[in-house]
Write a protein that holds these residues in place. Sequence first.
Motif, PDB file in Angstrom:
ATOM      1  N   THR A 141      68.042 -78.543 -19.138  1.00 31.19           N
ATOM      2  CA  THR A 141      68.681 -77.306 -18.644  1.00 31.19           C
ATOM      3  C   THR A 141      68.878 -77.387 -17.135  1.00 31.19           C
ATOM      4  OG1 THR A 141      66.550 -76.305 -18.223  1.00 31.19           O
ATOM      5  CG2 THR A 141      67.519 -75.935 -20.386  1.00 31.19           C
ATOM      6  N   GLY A 142      68.151 -78.256 -16.521  1.00 34.97           N
ATOM      7  CA  GLY A 142      68.191 -78.354 -15.053  1.00 34.97           C
ATOM      8  C   GLY A 142      67.053 -77.586 -14.427  1.00 34.97           C
ATOM      9  N   ALA A 143      66.545 -76.562 -15.130  1.00 37.84           N
ATOM     10  CA  ALA A 143      65.459 -75.759 -14.582  1.00 37.84           C
ATOM     11  C   ALA A 143      64.219 -76.625 -14.356  1.00 37.84           C
ATOM     12  CB  ALA A 143      65.132 -74.623 -15.555  1.00 37.84           C
ATOM     13  N   ASP A 144      63.224 -76.091 -13.623  1.00 40.65           N
ATOM     14  CA  ASP A 144      61.972 -76.804 -13.331  1.00 40.65           C
ATOM     15  C   ASP A 144      62.264 -78.222 -12.860  1.00 40.65           C
ATOM     16  OD1 ASP A 144      60.395 -74.594 -14.306  1.00 40.65           O
ATOM     17  OD2 ASP A 144      61.087 -75.205 -16.306  1.00 40.65           O
ATOM     18  N   ARG A 161      62.809 -80.693 -15.606  1.00 44.28           N
ATOM     19  CA  ARG A 161      61.803 -80.995 -16.624  1.00 44.28           C
ATOM     20  C   ARG A 161      61.958 -80.102 -17.847  1.00 44.28           C
ATOM     21  NH1 ARG A 161      57.011 -79.799 -15.222  1.00 44.28           N
ATOM     22  NH2 ARG A 161      57.358 -78.796 -13.221  1.00 44.28           N
ATOM     23  N   ALA A 162      62.786 -79.062 -17.724  1.00 43.34           N
ATOM     24  CA  ALA A 162      62.965 -78.141 -18.854  1.00 43.34           C
ATOM     25  C   ALA A 162      63.996 -78.704 -19.832  1.00 43.34           C
ATOM     26  CB  ALA A 162      63.429 -76.791 -18.342  1.00 43.34           C
ATOM     27  N   LEU A 163      63.617 -78.739 -21.134  1.00 46.29           N
ATOM     28  CA  LEU A 163      64.531 -79.190 -22.188  1.00 46.29           C
ATOM     29  C   LEU A 163      64.823 -78.034 -23.122  1.00 46.29           C
ATOM     30  CD1 LEU A 163      62.992 -82.652 -23.164  1.00 46.29           C
ATOM     31  CD2 LEU A 163      64.761 -82.142 -21.484  1.00 46.29           C
ATOM     32  N   LYS A 164      66.066 -77.992 -23.663  1.00 45.46           N
ATOM     33  CA  LYS A 164      66.417 -76.897 -24.569  1.00 45.46           C
ATOM     34  C   LYS A 164      67.373 -77.399 -25.637  1.00 45.46           C
ATOM     35  CE  LYS A 164      67.362 -71.951 -24.298  1.00 45.46           C
ATOM     36  NZ  LYS A 164      67.621 -72.048 -25.766  1.00 45.46           N
ATOM     37  N   GLY A 165      67.175 -76.943 -26.865  1.00 44.23           N
ATOM     38  CA  GLY A 165      68.095 -77.253 -27.957  1.00 44.23           C
ATOM     39  C   GLY A 165      68.129 -76.074 -28.892  1.00 44.23           C
ATOM     40  N   ASP A 180      69.095 -90.034 -14.941  1.00 47.76           N
ATOM     41  CA  ASP A 180      70.415 -89.411 -15.098  1.00 47.76           C
ATOM     42  C   ASP A 180      70.643 -88.927 -16.525  1.00 47.76           C
ATOM     43  OD1 ASP A 180      70.269 -91.813 -16.232  1.00 47.76           O
ATOM     44  OD2 ASP A 180      72.133 -92.641 -15.393  1.00 47.76           O
ATOM     45  N   GLN A 181      69.772 -89.352 -17.470  1.00 52.17           N
ATOM     46  CA  GLN A 181      70.053 -89.036 -18.867  1.00 52.17           C
ATOM     47  C   GLN A 181      69.883 -87.547 -19.150  1.00 52.17           C
ATOM     48  OE1 GLN A 181      68.134 -91.680 -21.524  1.00 52.17           O
ATOM     49  NE2 GLN A 181      68.977 -90.760 -23.362  1.00 52.17           N
ATOM     50  N   GLN A 182      70.837 -86.961 -19.888  1.00 44.82           N
ATOM     51  CA  GLN A 182      70.796 -85.525 -20.184  1.00 44.82           C
ATOM     52  C   GLN A 182      70.328 -85.232 -21.603  1.00 44.82           C
ATOM     53  OE1 GLN A 182      71.168 -83.204 -17.919  1.00 44.82           O
ATOM     54  NE2 GLN A 182      71.428 -84.866 -16.453  1.00 44.82           N
ATOM     55  N   GLN A 183      70.806 -86.038 -22.574  1.00 45.89           N
ATOM     56  CA  GLN A 183      70.532 -85.768 -23.995  1.00 45.89           C
ATOM     57  C   GLN A 183      69.265 -86.483 -24.457  1.00 45.89           C
ATOM     58  OE1 GLN A 183      72.179 -83.618 -25.667  1.00 45.89           O
ATOM     59  NE2 GLN A 183      73.615 -83.259 -23.978  1.00 45.89           N
TER      60      GLN A 183
END
Lengths: 405, 365, 365, 299, 279
Positions: B247-250, B253-257, B275-278
């Motif tokens: 998510t970009g937050a923290d 370190r924050a992940l969301k699905g 750089d990895q997002q997924q």
Amino acid sequence: SGGSGTQNGKQVVTFANWADAEQNTQPGIEAMIKEFEKENPNITVKSLPISYTDIEHQLVLQVQSGNTPDVAELQGNYTFSLQATGALQSLDSYANGSYQQSVIPQELQLGNIDGQLVAIPWTVAPFALWYNKKVMAQAGLDPKPPATWDELLTDLAAIHQKAPKIIAFGTDSTNRTYGLDQNWPVMKSFGGVPFDGKDPSADTQAMKDYLNFMRTVASKGYTPPNKKGGFFRQPAASDQVAFTIDGPYVKGVVQSTSHVSDAQFYQTWGIAPLPSGSDGKHYSAPTDHQLVMFSKAKNKDAAWKFMQFLSTSDYAIQNYTLKYENSLPPLQTPTGEIAKELDNPISQAFKTDVIPTVIRPNWGTAYDNAYSDVMTGVQSAMTSSSSIDSIASHISSALKNDLGG
Amino acid sequence: MASITLKGVAKRYGDVDALQETDLEIDDHEFLVLVGPSGSGKTTLLRVIAGLEPLTRGELYFGGRLVNDIDVGDRDIAMVFQNYGLYPHMSVYGNLAFGLRRRKMAKRQIDAKVRDSARMLGIEHLLSRRPKQLSGGQRQRVALGRAIVRDPAVFLLDEPLSNLDAHLRVQMRTEILKVHRTVTATAVYVTHDQIEAMTMGDRIAVMSDGVVQQLGTPDELYDRPVNRFVAGFIGTPAMGFLPCARTGADDGRALKGTGVRTTLSARRAATLAGDQQQFVVGVRPEHLEPISESAAETATSVVHGVVELVEPLGSEQHVVVNVGDDMITAKLARQQRFERGEKAAFTFDEANLHVFDPESGRAFR
Amino acid sequence: MASITLKGVAKRYGDVDALQETDLEIDDHEFLVLVGPSGSGKTTLLRVIAGLEPLTRGELYFGGRLVNDIDVGDRDIAMVFQNYGLYPHMSVYGNLAFGLRRRKMAKRQIDAKVRDSARMLGIEHLLSRRPKQLSGGQRQRVALGRAIVRDPAVFLLDEPLSNLDAHLRVQMRTEILKVHRTVTATAVYVTHDQIEAMTMGDRIAVMSDGVVQQLGTPDELYDRPVNRFVAGFIGTPAMGFLPCARTGADDGRALKGTGVRTTLSARRAATLAGDQQQFVVGVRPEHLEPISESAAETATSVVHGVVELVEPLGSEQHVVVNVGDDMITAKLARQQRFERGEKAAFTFDEANLHVFDPESGRAFR
Amino acid sequence: MSVTLTPAPPTETTVEAAPPRRKWPIGRSVVIVIVALFLVWTLWPIYWMVSTSLKPAKEATNLNPTIWPHTLTGANYRELFGSSLPFGNYLVNSIVTALISAVVAVVISTLAGYSFSRGGYKLNGTTSIVVLATQMLPLVVLIGPLYLLLLKAHLLNTYLGLVIGYTSFAIPFGAWMMKGFIDGIPREIEEAARVDGYSRLGILVRVVVPMSVPGLVTTAVFVFMNTWNNLLYPLTLVTSNTKQTLPPGLQQSFSGTFKTDYGGLMAASLITSLPLIIAFFLVQRSMVRGMTAGALAGT
Amino acid sequence: MTLPALLILALVIGYPIVRAVIISFYHYPLLNPQHNFIGADNYRRLVDDPVFWQSLQNTAIYTGVSVVGAMLMGLVLALATENLQGPWRFFRGVLLTPWAVPVIVVAFLFQFMFEDTGGITNDLLLRLHIIDSAIPWLSSSQWSLAAVIIANIWSQAPFFLLIFTAALGGVPVEVTEAARIDRASTWSMIALIKLPYLRSAAVVGALLMIIQNFNNFPLIWAMTEGGPAYSSTTLVIYVYRLAFTSFNLGYASAIGVVWLVLLLMISAAFIRVLRGKTS
Ligand SMILES: Nc1ncnc2c1ncn2[C@@H]1O[C@H](COP(=O)(O)OP(=O)(O)OP(=O)(O)O)[C@@H](O)[C@H]1O
Ligand SMILES: Nc1ncnc2c1ncn2[C@@H]1O[C@H](COP(=O)(O)OP(=O)(O)OP(=O)(O)O)[C@@H](O)[C@H]1O
Ligand SMILES: [Mg+2]
Ligand SMILES: [Mg+2]
């Protein structure tokens, strides 16, 4: 089989024969039937082809089951076997007058069993000794047929010594009635017969001499044992047989195989009566094909007409007896075309030298049981090492058994 | 001593790469389990070690000696087949003695050895019977006996239990381990049942597509699977996987699905490609703790979805939950009651989370 | 509506009582599981219901209608066999359509039905293949498809999963339940794997020696087994059994055996036959809690023995302990470390105890 | 030498001593030699038949046989079909009777074998002997009565007559084989069909038969061979030359009273063998399968 | 549906048997119509009929040697061709061809090849100096039976190759592999592992072939007609002669009955062996 009577108004004659079952003679017999039907528009002939080897027991079985053909082609002991079943028609009332005059008496006699005429001659073919002049010459012999068995043996020796691969002597030693038929006159010329009526007479010096002779020709490699007479005809065509005991058939086979002209053939081949033994007498036996009529026949006259046609009509003689069977016609005095055709060394020799020597083996019901005892004896004489004496006594004990039962 | 070493060993059947180039070290006396789905190359690997199949490439060593060209009979191995492969026309005794006889051993010796092994497996009373006259379990024992009677250096077993029924299987498991403890042989054991693998192996090699995916102790495999395949294959019920993205937050370190939310520890965040997002995250059923919808609002690591299926198992229960398009299973005590179709939320400790690369499936650690 | 009723149904083979006189009520749409060890008569019962075996005694009703004399083909049932029993010479399509053709259905209709079922089971892409060309799981699906395509009133399955590997089995379990939910048929499902039984059955009938030992929901069977057989058969690892006798202490409520000690609650004590001295107590693995030797001195309910075997399973571990001549298994979290051969003591809550009659095996409650 | 990887305990010393043994399967060379030898043994007579059939009559019976024909000729074959000899008929008769017999026998055998296999009562030792007994009967003795039987039924010289004769003595054995084969078909599959609502006959036709193809083939081939080889029956039950089958046909026309014509005989022999050899090549695979399940399991 | 067929079958098989058994108690010459009951005379006669005993002996030799020979040959071939791959399999097919050659043809073919003079067999043997004088294959009492047997083996070995191949297919891979691991040598692999699997195949095959050879008429009849003398006369030939050239049906039937009993006993023995071990 069977099923005689009439068919759309025509009289039907059923004719059991092997001529129609064999490659060489089939076209001939078909021609005969066509011609006969042409001459007799009110008669149809139905041919029932049965092979030579089976015709005897098949006819017997048919007699058993009570439906027989009207006319049948038979040979040698077959006639006697069928007569024994009591199914044959006496021909005395038919074969009289003109027919009787026209045929050779001995030949007619052959069809007479117990004083009753049951078979008439169709094709006349007694056994003779065929000799190959070419081969004899090559072996340094003058091409004159041997008169006695001893002479034959010396000739054989010479030939075998010269050309071991050639079959010096062809003789039928198969375990068949036909085999015994052929050997019968040979035995006779040695002075004996294996049995007489119901009594074995195999354990005699004469028979032993005969057996010794057979052993000699086999063991010396002059002849291969257990071969049908017919076997030698093919090699004969390529001059690989010196002597062979056979009916008149040789000519046809040789010519059909090697396509030699009559002249060439007569130059190469000659015939003589079978050699004689101690008593200097010559003997032969018939391989004649005879014609019989069954007493159950519906149209006896038509049947007889057909028989007569085959036996003595000029057409049949020219286009079948001579052409396909290479046998002699039973005619007393041939005339015209036929006479011309018969005017050749072989036919002459048969007529004048061989036919007179013909005797009839002791055919009869016993013969069917006995032939095997005798011929296996002959074969063991030819192929085994047991003493002739034991073989002879063996034969006669076996015969006692079979003739008795 | 019979350690087994594979150097770049590979096996092709026609155009099937049954076994890719493989390096493997099996220590002396070790009990190694090969586990993997059907067609993953377990049997092939085993047969290559046995020498039943010539290997296409590579070198195979038994205790330092190259055995590529040594015939099966001379490798001093014993093998137990899935369908036992007993000699049907010989008595049990004959089956055990056969191998020894071929080795020209003295009658008395043979007899002694046969009876020892038979005693060890409790099949003395069957010695005179024919395989036909034995039950599945008994046949299994005979097959084992035939293997141990020669006390071979290497002991190869290909799904020896898969023909037995559930109860017998559990029992034989223990027996095989006992046997292995007594005979001092190196054992390679093939199975496709990961429970068998976990409970039996000193070490386990997880295979798939002819490749050894991971080699390690049961705990290693369970706690630190190197990739998604291993993670999913080891452990029942299987680990659940959920895709999610940064998510970009923290500071990233924050992940969301869909239906999942968490924040990675700094330690773990460091292991991720910057750089990895997924990503795909995985949670094991027993690490999921049910919480109320309200509590879910606040918790840092949450999964929520709709109950698809409830499987009671007496002591516990498995609750299968639809999360987005994926399914995830929770292993719970019996007390909590869930109904099919109702909403459910769970939390979990980030430490128990597994993070994988969506493409390669590699685990980040 | 297709409830199934058995009234005193029995089946003899020669002199084998494969199925003793049995009364059974299977409700419409119910999913009943028959579970039991090999040879216990499960298949027999199923085949009798199917009509493949004429019953020796008793009456069989489908939805109130006596079907004793109605032929298999006319009972509107479908069956799934252990080895699938697919027609090897027909394509998958042919296999599914075979039953419909017999029913003189229109080609178009048949085609529609076949494709529906195939879609439902995800085997559309296989329709043209022969059974030989399918994997175990795929064959299994085809077998199911052949059964559901006719949407029968009754749905009989005989160990349909026992030929599949562990993972596939778990997956198919869920699928079969899904299928059952969509087709509204009464299902009878045979297995000898009690996990399957527990997770799938609305109700479970535990069989042994041709007798239905207990019929009930999974929880009933698990919590209140009527006899020692059921108690031991349901639940993995299996319940441990220890013989013990009254000491006379605590007005007869205290029980003691080698390595075990407990005091019964007044409630339970009341259920025991007053004069009986000998009992067998059973404890489930998950009800055992490790305690220190010292604490064991004081605790009321204690089991102690020597560790025989430790089976790690990732999330948990099974510790097998020798207690006297018997063995008892404890299911523990991973944290506690046990070593083979060391001493171990456990306590348990009397409420979780099961008490049985040593002879009849009957449970006291 | 052998490899012993564990420190050898005393008992194992014998193992160390044991010499290395040959690899399984049999050494290639041995196999090749054996196969080669038997190929010669198998093919030589066949070659001889072919080459002789291509020689002119004189060369064929030459007392110094020529291994390679000097002069090649198709005469013998032209003779076969060209000449008066009804060789064509023989061929047709043989094929027709053999085929019909095979089919009839297979159909009945299957029905019988099926009821044997599934009818509950099983074939025990004595029954299989009784079945075999029908194979042992001295046909030579029975052929006489059989001849009269067919004669009374007016079935001599008919295909039907021959077929009856051929099949009667073939069916028991055929049934025996089919039984063995059908035993191998899992009951579950049939039961599945029963559940699908099919009658016994329906199951037989739609499930059992398609699954027993190798068995059917094997049985069919057996009957076909025996029929094709049979000399005694046609010899006796067929009197008309045009109704004759090959074996007696050949014997009578080539070793008849007149001459023994090996060239023609070999040509005929080849023609007679060819269909079978070809057919046999096609079915041998299922023959092997059929054998396994049928004849061998049948006992 | 099967029933009518089976009825015809019963008639066609049954009638001749009954008939034969009855006839065996009669003096039953086909030629003259009256047949008289003679009790067991035919059987008594059989006891001291040297020909019968020789035929029996010949039958035993002919059958025994043929079956054993063919079986060994088939066995060797089956084992040799077992592992043939791909195109090489074709050779097995070739090796099977003689079985597809009609017996009558085999007879003619070998009769031709076995001619004393002009026969290719002698010719080759002579050329290769394996023999120095022609062997009288078919025309000597010593050799005729042997010659017939050779021909017979040639035509029957493939049958055994076929069933042994089938049986070998039934040997589970695990078993042979287990044996390999147990260090079975080639020989012990064959003798101890594979042969036992071929037992029933061997027994069944042998039984079928024994029966067939008892009845094998065409081969001998076409090759030697049982000669020379009785050297290659088997029961079937002897009975055929008695029945169809001597018309002594009674005696022929008696022998037929004895023969049936004989075969029944043999196969009973075989089947016992079969069940004895397999069950
Ligand atoms: N003899 C063979 N010929 C061709 N391919 C083969 C052969 N044996 C195995 N394979 C292929 O090699 C791959 C691995 O097979 P293998 O038997 O090793 O798998 P596995 O892990 O043992 O499976 P399973 O658990 O079903 O036994 C599979 O794709 C299989 O199809
Ligand atoms: N056709 C049969 N003939 C004789 N006895 C049989 C037959 N079928 C089953 N039995 C016997 O009936 C009993 C019950 O058999 P059944 O097949 O119902 O057991 P099961 O519970 O299905 O066992 P499994 O789990 O192995 O399938 C067994 O003792 C079995 O031996
Ligand atoms: Mg495998
Ligand atoms: Mg069952």
